[in-house]
Motif scaffolding. Structure first.
Motif, PDB file in Angstrom:
ATOM      1  N   ARG A   1       0.974  -1.177   0.045  1.00  0.00           N
ATOM      2  CA  ARG A   1       0.104  -0.103  -0.094  1.00  0.00           C
ATOM      3  C   ARG A   1       0.852   1.282  -0.020  1.00  0.00           C
ATOM      4  NH1 ARG A   1      -2.059   0.078   4.633  1.00  0.00           N
ATOM      5  NH2 ARG A   1      -1.788   2.145   5.534  1.00  0.00           N
ATOM      6  N   VAL A   2       0.684   2.394  -0.751  1.00  0.00           N
ATOM      7  CA  VAL A   2       1.286   3.413  -0.940  1.00  0.00           C
ATOM      8  C   VAL A   2       0.389   4.469  -0.318  1.00  0.00           C
ATOM      9  CG1 VAL A   2       2.396   5.233  -2.253  1.00  0.00           C
ATOM     10  CG2 VAL A   2       2.835   2.899  -2.812  1.00  0.00           C
ATOM     11  N   ASP A   3       0.626   5.195   0.467  1.00  0.00           N
ATOM     12  CA  ASP A   3      -0.290   6.469   1.141  1.00  0.00           C
ATOM     13  C   ASP A   3       0.582   7.919   0.735  1.00  0.00           C
ATOM     14  OD1 ASP A   3      -1.893   4.663   2.263  1.00  0.00           O
ATOM     15  OD2 ASP A   3      -1.093   4.624   4.180  1.00  0.00           O
ATOM     16  N   PRO A   4      -0.156   8.732  -0.030  1.00  0.00           N
ATOM     17  CA  PRO A   4       0.548  10.048  -0.292  1.00  0.00           C
ATOM     18  C   PRO A   4       0.278  10.880   1.043  1.00  0.00           C
ATOM     19  CG  PRO A   4      -1.561   9.780  -1.327  1.00  0.00           C
ATOM     20  CD  PRO A   4      -1.285   8.340  -0.878  1.00  0.00           C
ATOM     21  N   LEU A   5       1.012  11.617   1.566  1.00  0.00           N
ATOM     22  CA  LEU A   5       1.159  12.355   2.522  1.00  0.00           C
ATOM     23  C   LEU A   5       0.521  14.043   2.224  1.00  0.00           C
ATOM     24  CD1 LEU A   5       4.182  11.515   4.552  1.00  0.00           C
ATOM     25  CD2 LEU A   5       2.008  10.343   4.650  1.00  0.00           C
ATOM     26  N   ASP A   6      -0.804  13.779   1.913  1.00  0.00           N
ATOM     27  CA  ASP A   6      -1.385  15.153   1.461  1.00  0.00           C
ATOM     28  C   ASP A   6      -1.825  15.865   2.913  1.00  0.00           C
ATOM     29  OD1 ASP A   6      -1.619  14.911  -1.235  1.00  0.00           O
ATOM     30  OD2 ASP A   6      -2.954  13.089  -0.904  1.00  0.00           O
ATOM     31  N   VAL A   7      -1.407  17.133   2.701  1.00  0.00           N
ATOM     32  CA  VAL A   7      -1.659  18.102   3.803  1.00  0.00           C
ATOM     33  C   VAL A   7      -2.694  19.036   3.404  1.00  0.00           C
ATOM     34  CG1 VAL A   7       0.670  18.008   4.587  1.00  0.00           C
ATOM     35  CG2 VAL A   7       0.052  19.624   3.035  1.00  0.00           C
ATOM     36  N   ALA A   8      -3.719  19.523   4.673  1.00  0.00           N
ATOM     37  CA  ALA A   8      -4.733  20.185   4.166  1.00  0.00           C
ATOM     38  C   ALA A   8      -4.547  21.538   3.983  1.00  0.00           C
ATOM     39  CB  ALA A   8      -5.868  20.058   5.353  1.00  0.00           C
ATOM     40  N   HIS A   9      -3.610  22.172   4.953  1.00  0.00           N
ATOM     41  CA  HIS A   9      -3.081  23.625   4.562  1.00  0.00           C
ATOM     42  C   HIS A   9      -1.592  23.689   4.547  1.00  0.00           C
ATOM     43  CE1 HIS A   9      -7.217  24.560   5.982  1.00  0.00           C
ATOM     44  NE2 HIS A   9      -7.186  23.607   6.953  1.00  0.00           N
ATOM     45  N   PRO A  10      -1.024  23.382   3.232  1.00  0.00           N
ATOM     46  CA  PRO A  10       0.193  23.615   2.983  1.00  0.00           C
ATOM     47  C   PRO A  10       0.713  25.194   3.248  1.00  0.00           C
ATOM     48  CG  PRO A  10      -0.684  23.469   0.853  1.00  0.00           C
ATOM     49  CD  PRO A  10      -1.841  23.081   1.916  1.00  0.00           C
ATOM     50  N   ALA A  11       1.923  25.223   3.515  1.00  0.00           N
ATOM     51  CA  ALA A  11       2.382  26.652   3.581  1.00  0.00           C
ATOM     52  C   ALA A  11       2.960  27.105   2.292  1.00  0.00           C
ATOM     53  CB  ALA A  11       3.744  26.625   4.567  1.00  0.00           C
ATOM     54  N   PRO A  12       3.149  28.278   2.047  1.00  0.00           N
ATOM     55  CA  PRO A  12       3.543  28.960   0.793  1.00  0.00           C
ATOM     56  C   PRO A  12       5.124  28.368   0.370  1.00  0.00           C
ATOM     57  CG  PRO A  12       2.634  30.709   2.018  1.00  0.00           C
ATOM     58  CD  PRO A  12       2.941  29.426   2.861  1.00  0.00           C
ATOM     59  N   PRO A  13       5.386  28.343  -0.747  1.00  0.00           N
ATOM     60  CA  PRO A  13       6.789  28.232  -1.239  1.00  0.00           C
ATOM     61  C   PRO A  13       7.748  29.158  -0.576  1.00  0.00           C
ATOM     62  CG  PRO A  13       5.437  27.737  -3.103  1.00  0.00           C
ATOM     63  CD  PRO A  13       4.545  28.449  -1.904  1.00  0.00           C
ATOM     64  N   LEU A  14       8.905  28.727  -0.301  1.00  0.00           N
ATOM     65  CA  LEU A  14       9.738  29.776   0.239  1.00  0.00           C
ATOM     66  C   LEU A  14      10.155  30.718  -0.681  1.00  0.00           C
ATOM     67  CD1 LEU A  14      12.463  26.827   1.779  1.00  0.00           C
ATOM     68  CD2 LEU A  14      10.671  27.989   3.084  1.00  0.00           C
ATOM     69  N   GLY A  15      10.034  31.996  -0.192  1.00  0.00           N
ATOM     70  CA  GLY A  15      10.090  33.345  -1.079  1.00  0.00           C
ATOM     71  C   GLY A  15       8.985  33.827  -1.361  1.00  0.00           C
ATOM     72  N   LEU A  16       7.639  33.062  -0.907  1.00  0.00           N
ATOM     73  CA  LEU A  16       6.469  33.693  -1.279  1.00  0.00           C
ATOM     74  C   LEU A  16       5.743  34.144  -0.015  1.00  0.00           C
ATOM     75  CD1 LEU A  16       5.548  31.715  -4.377  1.00  0.00           C
ATOM     76  CD2 LEU A  16       6.639  33.907  -4.396  1.00  0.00           C
ATOM     77  N   ALA A  17       6.293  33.899   1.154  1.00  0.00           N
ATOM     78  CA  ALA A  17       5.465  33.945   2.370  1.00  0.00           C
ATOM     79  C   ALA A  17       4.868  35.301   2.422  1.00  0.00           C
ATOM     80  CB  ALA A  17       6.215  33.371   3.613  1.00  0.00           C
ATOM     81  N   GLY A  18       5.579  36.392   2.073  1.00  0.00           N
ATOM     82  CA  GLY A  18       5.184  37.775   1.924  1.00  0.00           C
ATOM     83  C   GLY A  18       4.137  38.107   1.134  1.00  0.00           C
ATOM     84  N   LEU A  19       4.054  37.179  -0.026  1.00  0.00           N
ATOM     85  CA  LEU A  19       2.673  37.540  -0.816  1.00  0.00           C
ATOM     86  C   LEU A  19       1.641  36.632  -0.631  1.00  0.00           C
ATOM     87  CD1 LEU A  19       4.700  37.544  -4.200  1.00  0.00           C
ATOM     88  CD2 LEU A  19       3.889  39.293  -3.098  1.00  0.00           C
ATOM     89  N   LEU A  20       1.741  35.732  -0.117  1.00  0.00           N
ATOM     90  CA  LEU A  20       0.671  34.533   0.305  1.00  0.00           C
ATOM     91  C   LEU A  20       0.394  34.563   1.835  1.00  0.00           C
ATOM     92  CD1 LEU A  20       1.269  31.804  -2.223  1.00  0.00           C
ATOM     93  CD2 LEU A  20      -0.039  33.774  -2.535  1.00  0.00           C
ATOM     94  N   GLU A  21      -0.634  35.108   2.368  1.00  0.00           N
ATOM     95  CA  GLU A  21      -0.689  34.918   3.701  1.00  0.00           C
ATOM     96  C   GLU A  21      -1.171  33.524   4.284  1.00  0.00           C
ATOM     97  OE1 GLU A  21       0.043  37.082   6.163  1.00  0.00           O
ATOM     98  OE2 GLU A  21       0.496  38.794   4.385  1.00  0.00           O
ATOM     99  N   SER A  22      -0.399  32.913   5.166  1.00  0.00           N
ATOM    100  CA  SER A  22      -0.683  31.332   5.367  1.00  0.00           C
ATOM    101  C   SER A  22       0.215  31.309   6.535  1.00  0.00           C
ATOM    102  CB  SER A  22      -0.387  30.599   4.272  1.00  0.00           C
ATOM    103  OG  SER A  22      -0.690  29.391   4.796  1.00  0.00           O
ATOM    104  N   SER A  23      -0.369  30.482   7.507  1.00  0.00           N
ATOM    105  CA  SER A  23       0.468  30.231   8.660  1.00  0.00           C
ATOM    106  C   SER A  23       1.271  28.898   8.420  1.00  0.00           C
ATOM    107  CB  SER A  23      -0.386  29.934   9.687  1.00  0.00           C
ATOM    108  OG  SER A  23      -1.547  28.732   9.645  1.00  0.00           O
TER     109      SER A  23
END
Length: 366
Positions: free
Chosen positions: A265-287
Motif C-alpha cells: 500500500r502507498v499512502d500520499p502524505l497530503d496536507v490540508a493547509h500547505p505553507a507557501p513556497p519559500l520566498g513567497l510567504a510575504g505575498l501569500l498569507e498563510s500560517s
C-alpha cells in the motif's frame, strides 16, 4: 547513502572508434577504384572530400588531417593512372581537396577545443554538486536512507533540486526542495536553502520555527533584482522522532511524499493547509503548520521533486511514480531508488528529462 546517478555520456569503446575510422578509409578506397575503372568522361574524384568531412565529425584534427592527406594521395593516384598529374581537371580536383581538407581539419580543432571546455565545465559542476549536495548518511538513528539525483542539463550535471538531512538529539530532520529553474543559475538558491537548513535544523525546537527561519534566510536573496513571483522554492521539511512511530511534515507547496506500507500500500502524505513556497510567504498569507502521519517500523518514506512526476514518455504519458513504487515496496531504500531511477530513464526512452529530478528514500528500522 548517496547514489549520485548523474547522467554522464558513455565514452566510446575502442571497437566503436575503429569502426568509425573504417568508414572514411573505405570510402577513399571505393571512390579510387571506381574512378580508375570508370569511363574517361566520368570523374568521381570530388566525392573524396566526404572522407575528411566525415572524419571531422568524430575524430580530432590530427586524424582528420591524415585522412585528408590519404584522400589527396588517392586523387593523385587516380590522376596519374587516368591521365597525368598536370592534367587541368585533376589539378583543380586535387587543389580543391587540399583546401577543403585544411578547412575541415581546422573545424575539427575547434570542436576538440569546445569538447575540452565542456569537460572542464562538467568537472567543475560535479565538484559543486558534491559540495552543495552532501551525501546522505546511510544510517541515521533508527532510519536507513538513500538518495539519487538526475540533472535535466546533462552537460552541467547540476541543477536546482536539493535534499539534506540532520540529526537532532532525538530525531532526524530532512528537507527535499526544488528551486524554480535549472542549471547553474539555480545552484545559488539551492545552496542558500541547504546552508540555512544545516545551520538551524539542530537548534529550532519545532518544524514551523525551522521553516520560518528558512523563509527569512532565502527571501532577501530571492528578492534581489528579481520579481518575487518569478523566484521561489518548493520544499518538504520533515522531522522523524526516534521513539515514536510517526513523522511530522511541513509542505511548502511541494508534491506530497509517499509512504510505502507493508503489503504494497502507498499512502500520499497530503496536507490540508500547505505553507507557501519559500520566498513567497510575504505575498501569500498563510500560517506554517506541521502535520503528523503514521510512520511505523518497516515503512519506507519516498521524497521526490516534480521532475520525477513530470517525466513523460514519447506519447506524453507522465511517469506513474506511486504505481511503480508500490510494485517495489519492501526493498531496501538504495535498491528501491536504483529500480526507480532505471525505470524513470527507461520511461523517457533516452530523451532528456524536462526538469531536474531527485528522490530520497528513508526506511524506519527496528
Amino acid at each position: 547513502m548517496d547514489l549520485r546517478l548523474l547522467r554522464t555520456p558513455r565514452p566510446r569503446s575502442r571497437q566503436e572508434r575503429h569502426a568509425q575510422l573504417a568508414v572514411p578509409f573505405a570510402l577513399i578506397a571505393l571512390v579510387t577504384v571506381v574512378d580508375v575503372l570508370a569511363p574517361p568522361e566520368v570523374h568521381l574524384g570530388p566525392f573524396l572530400v566526404a572522407a575528411p568531412a566525415v572524419t571531422a565529425s568524430f575524430a580530432g584534427p590530427r586524424m582528420t588531417g591524415f585522412v585528408g592527406l590519404v584522400a589527396v594521395l588517392a586523387q593523385s593516384v587516380v590522376a596519374a593512372t587516368r591521365t597525368t598529374l598536370t592534367d587541368l581537371n585533376h589539378t583543380f580536383q586535387i587543389g580543391a581537396l587540399v583546401v577543403i581538407s585544411v578547412f575541415v581539419t581546422f573545424f575539427a580543432h575547434l570542436r576538440e577545443v569546445h569538447e575540452k571546455e565542456l569537460l572542464q565545465l562538467r568537472s567543475v559542476a560535479e565538484t559543486a554538486q558534491q559540495v552543495v549536495l552532501r551525501p546522505l548518511r546511510g544510517r541515521m538513528g533508527p532510519l536507513s536512507a538513500a538518495s539519487v539525483y538526475l540533472a535535466a542539463v546533462a552537460e552541467a550535471q547540476i541543477g536546482g533540486d536539493l535534499y539534506a538531512a540532520a540529526r537532532t538529539g532525538r530525531s532526524s530532520r530532512l528537507i527535499v526542495g526544488d528551486v524554480r529553474g535549472k542549471g547553474l543559475e539555480a545552484v545559488g538558491d539551492a545552496a542558500l536553502v541547504l546552508g540555512a537548513f544545516r545551520a538551524a535544523a539542530h537548534r529550532e525546537a519545532g518544524l514551523p520555527g525551522l521553516v520560518d527561519y528558512l523563509e527569512g534566510a532565502v527571501s532577501p536573496d530571492l528578492d534581489d533584482g528579481v520579481d518575487r513571483d518569478e523566484s521561489f522554492i518548493t520544499a518538504a521539511v520533515l522531522d522523524i522522532p526516534d521513539d515514536e512511530p510517526v513523522l511530522h511534515l511541513v509542505s511548502c507547496g511541494h508534491p506530497p511524499p509517499l509512504v510505502l506500507r507493508r503489503g504494497g500500500r502507498v499512502d500520499p502524505l497530503d496536507v490540508a493547509h500547505p505553507a507557501p513556497p519559500l520566498g513567497l510567504a510575504g505575498l501569500l498569507e498563510s500560517s506554517v503548520t506541521a502535520h503528523t502521519f503514521a510512520f511505523a517500523q518497516g515503512d519506507v518514506l519516498l521524497l521526490y521533486t516534480d521532475g520525477v512526476l513530470e517525466a513523460r514518455d514519447r506519447s506524453g504519458v507522465f511517469y506513474p511514480l506511486a504505481e511503480r513504487a508500490a510494485a517495489w515496496s519492501g526493498l531496501h531504500p538504495r535498491v528501491l531508488l536504483e529500480r526507480l531511477c532505471e525505470d524513470l530513464l527507461a520511461h523517457v526512452s533516452g530523451s532528456t528529462l524536462g526538469d531536474d529530478a531527485a528522490m530520497v528514500a528513508v526506511e524506519r528500522l527496528g
